[in-house]
Design a protein around this motif. Structure first.
Motif, mmCIF file in Angstrom:
data_model
loop_
_atom_site.group_PDB
_atom_site.id
_atom_site.type_symbol
_atom_site.label_atom_id
_atom_site.label_comp_id
_atom_site.label_asym_id
_atom_site.label_seq_id
_atom_site.Cartn_x
_atom_site.Cartn_y
_atom_site.Cartn_z
ATOM 1 N N THR A 36 0.841 -1.189 0.000
ATOM 2 C CA THR A 36 0.000 0.000 0.000
ATOM 3 C C THR A 36 0.877 1.240 0.000
ATOM 4 N N TRP A 37 0.260 2.383 -0.222
ATOM 5 C CA TRP A 37 0.950 3.674 -0.125
ATOM 6 C C TRP A 37 1.198 3.987 1.343
ATOM 7 N N ILE A 38 2.296 4.677 1.609
ATOM 8 C CA ILE A 38 2.618 5.026 2.994
ATOM 9 C C ILE A 38 3.488 6.275 3.034
ATOM 10 N N ASP A 39 3.348 7.024 4.099
ATOM 11 C CA ASP A 39 4.287 8.094 4.432
ATOM 12 C C ASP A 39 4.358 8.141 5.949
ATOM 13 N N SER A 40 5.237 8.970 6.485
ATOM 14 C CA SER A 40 5.419 9.041 7.931
ATOM 15 C C SER A 40 5.739 10.457 8.355
ATOM 16 N N HIS A 41 5.472 10.743 9.624
ATOM 17 C CA HIS A 41 5.990 11.939 10.271
ATOM 18 C C HIS A 41 7.246 11.542 11.039
ATOM 19 N N THR A 42 8.240 12.388 10.976
ATOM 20 C CA THR A 42 9.486 12.144 11.698
ATOM 21 C C THR A 42 9.905 13.408 12.433
ATOM 22 N N LEU A 43 10.786 13.245 13.412
ATOM 23 C CA LEU A 43 11.358 14.379 14.138
ATOM 24 C C LEU A 43 12.780 14.615 13.656
ATOM 25 N N ILE A 44 13.089 15.868 13.373
ATOM 26 C CA ILE A 44 14.378 16.228 12.787
ATOM 27 C C ILE A 44 15.068 17.313 13.609
ATOM 28 N N ILE A 45 16.385 17.403 13.446
ATOM 29 C CA ILE A 45 17.184 18.464 14.059
ATOM 30 C C ILE A 45 17.682 19.377 12.936
ATOM 31 N N PRO A 46 17.082 20.553 12.750
ATOM 32 C CA PRO A 46 17.543 21.460 11.693
ATOM 33 C C PRO A 46 18.962 21.965 11.959
ATOM 34 N N VAL A 47 19.664 22.271 10.889
ATOM 35 C CA VAL A 47 21.025 22.808 10.991
ATOM 36 C C VAL A 47 20.974 24.231 11.549
ATOM 37 N N GLN A 48 21.834 24.497 12.501
ATOM 38 C CA GLN A 48 21.976 25.846 13.054
ATOM 39 C C GLN A 48 23.241 26.481 12.479
ATOM 40 N N LYS A 49 23.067 27.469 11.630
ATOM 41 C CA LYS A 49 24.226 28.111 11.004
ATOM 42 C C LYS A 49 24.857 29.159 11.903
ATOM 43 N N LYS A 50 24.146 29.523 12.967
ATOM 44 C CA LYS A 50 24.692 30.449 13.953
ATOM 45 C C LYS A 50 24.451 29.862 15.344
#
Length: 435
Positions: free
Chosen positions: A315-329
């Motif tokens: 079947t079709w599937i997707d998910s929610h995930t938790l991420i850590i965005p890059v901090q440039k400062k």
């Protein structure tokens, strides 16, 4: 949960757009200070998500509970962003050095963000936080790994499943005593089941409802394509589309037959509302619709993985995930550590999140009594293993949109299957060839 179309920006576009959107990002609370802790010693985190409606209420309750448990150490400030602008705004915030500390991403969007370099690989942080990768559903987890690196903590899976009206089917003797569908296997069995419903249904009741354009018929086609063991949408180079093949044509022909046979009405409006009102026996949709149906007074319904029509379950599937965005400062190790603590806690408390209908990615959450006591969820749990994710490609979202549009022309009878799929290939490869 809805999946509207989102225009993906190139890296250059993101930089050009930064000056226009950074003020909005800052006003939303994304500015990071040099000091990771407030005066009372707590680390304050900014958490971006895109959850509205019941999902949003549920997530806010989870954040509230986390803050109560970690009241002396961590405070999470959750900010809900507009769905249609979420990824653009996140990319712009990273480019401008004002990214949130932790965020949400669909699995299908991760490859683009990895390519743009706007999310952190998590392996070293996860090790420090004692994250056990074996404690996640491996089908869900594997879709978040790129070049051997983990880029997200999976929260859930939200596959395409099948809802059915028990009252309608019981009256036609198409429901067993244990509430299961009396359906013969295979493509003919499914078509025969719908035919029986049509022959016996009272006026105004349809065998099955499905949008005749947009995401849902595409998701059904994707399910059939993978049940037929179709190869990935793209070749190994990621530059060529491969779905105009025998499996792609057969899946499209079968989906089209559902419409052309009259078993699924075309151009039907408000299919969800109609199913809630008892106007259809079957409704393929995403698990996110479960809580809405549960709140519908007088509706007796069941929910199961999408039936195996062809060679294997898929079947079709997707998910929610938790991420850590890059901090440039001002990259702050204390904030990253706290962000991982929060992300791990949210994923491990997936049973709370399952109230909306989603399937937890955490195996401990699935095995918890809290999850097992919920109705329906265990009935369609297997769909998390059957689901097939989109291939990893930085341009997958806009490419998929082109595929959806081409399939729409097939369902509408504007293009024959062969020509429609060939046009889809051309449109997809045009996107993939762009720098």
């Amino acid at each position: 949960m809805k999946h509207p179309k989102i225009l993906t920006l190139s890296s250059m576009s993101i930089i050009l757009a930064s000056s226009l959107l950074l003020n909005a990002c800052s006003s939303a609370g994304t500015k990071n200070n040099n000091d990771s802790a407030s005066k009372d010693g707590k680390v304050t985190l900014t958490y971006w998500n895109l959850f509205g409606g019941g999902d949003g209420e549920n997530m806010n309750q989870m954040v509230k509970k986390f803050n109560e448990e970690y009241k002396d150490k961590i405070e999470v400030k959750a900010l809900t962003q507009d769905w249609g602008q979420y990824y653009t705004k996140l990319q712009t915030a990273v480019a401008g050095g004002v990214a949130p500390d932790v965020g949400i991403s669909h699995t299908s969007k991760l490859s683009e963000m990895v390519s743009l370099g706007i999310i952190e690989p998590m392996d070293s942080y996860a090790k420090a936080s004692a994250v056990d990768w074996s404690g996640y559903n491996q089908n869900i987890l594997n879709a978040t790994v790129f070049d051997g690196k983990h880029y997200a903590l999976p929260l859930d899976a939200h596959p395409f499943i099948l809802y059915y009206n028990k009252k309608i089917l019981k009256g036609m003797n198409l429901l067993s005593d244990d509430g299961k569908l009396k359906m013969d296997p295979g493509a003919d069995g499914f078509m025969g089941f719908l035919t029986k419903v049509k022959q016996n249904a009272p006026q105004g009741v349809y065998p099955m409802l499905l949008s005749s354009s947009g995401e849902d018929p595409y998701r059904l086609w994707w399910a059939f394509y993978n049940q037929l063991n179709g190869p990935g949408l793209l070749d190994s180079s990621g530059k060529k589309a491969t779905f105009n093949n025998a499996q792609g044509k057969k899946a499209a022909e079968y989906t089209l037959k559902l419409f052309d046979s009259g078993l699924v009405p075309k151009n039907f409006q408000d299919i969800g509302t109609a199913f809630q009102a008892g106007k259809a026996a079957l409704l393929p949709s995403g698990v996110w619709f479960t809580s809405t149906l549960e709140a519908t007074q007088g509706l007796e319904f069941g929910a199961i993985p999408l039936p195996q029509i062809f060679d294997k379950p898929a079947t079709w599937i997707d998910s929610h995930t938790l991420i850590i965005p890059v901090q440039k400062k001002n990259k702050d190790p204390k904030k990253i550590e706290a962000s991982m603590t929060f992300a791990k806690w949210i994923s491990e408390h997936g049973a709370m999140w399952a109230k909306a209908g989603h399937i937890p990615a955490s195996t401990a959450a699935v095995q918890s009594q809290e999850f097992k006591s919920m109705p329906l969820r265990s009935d369609y749990l297997k769909a998390a293993n059957d689901g097939v994710y989109l291939p990893n490609s930085p341009k997958m979202w806009p490419a998929k949109d082109q595929l959806v549009q081409a399939l729409d022309a097939i369902w509408a009878g504007k293009e024959p299957v062969d020509k429609g799929l060939e046009k889809a290939v051309q449109s997809v490869e045009k996107i993939l060839s762009q720098p």
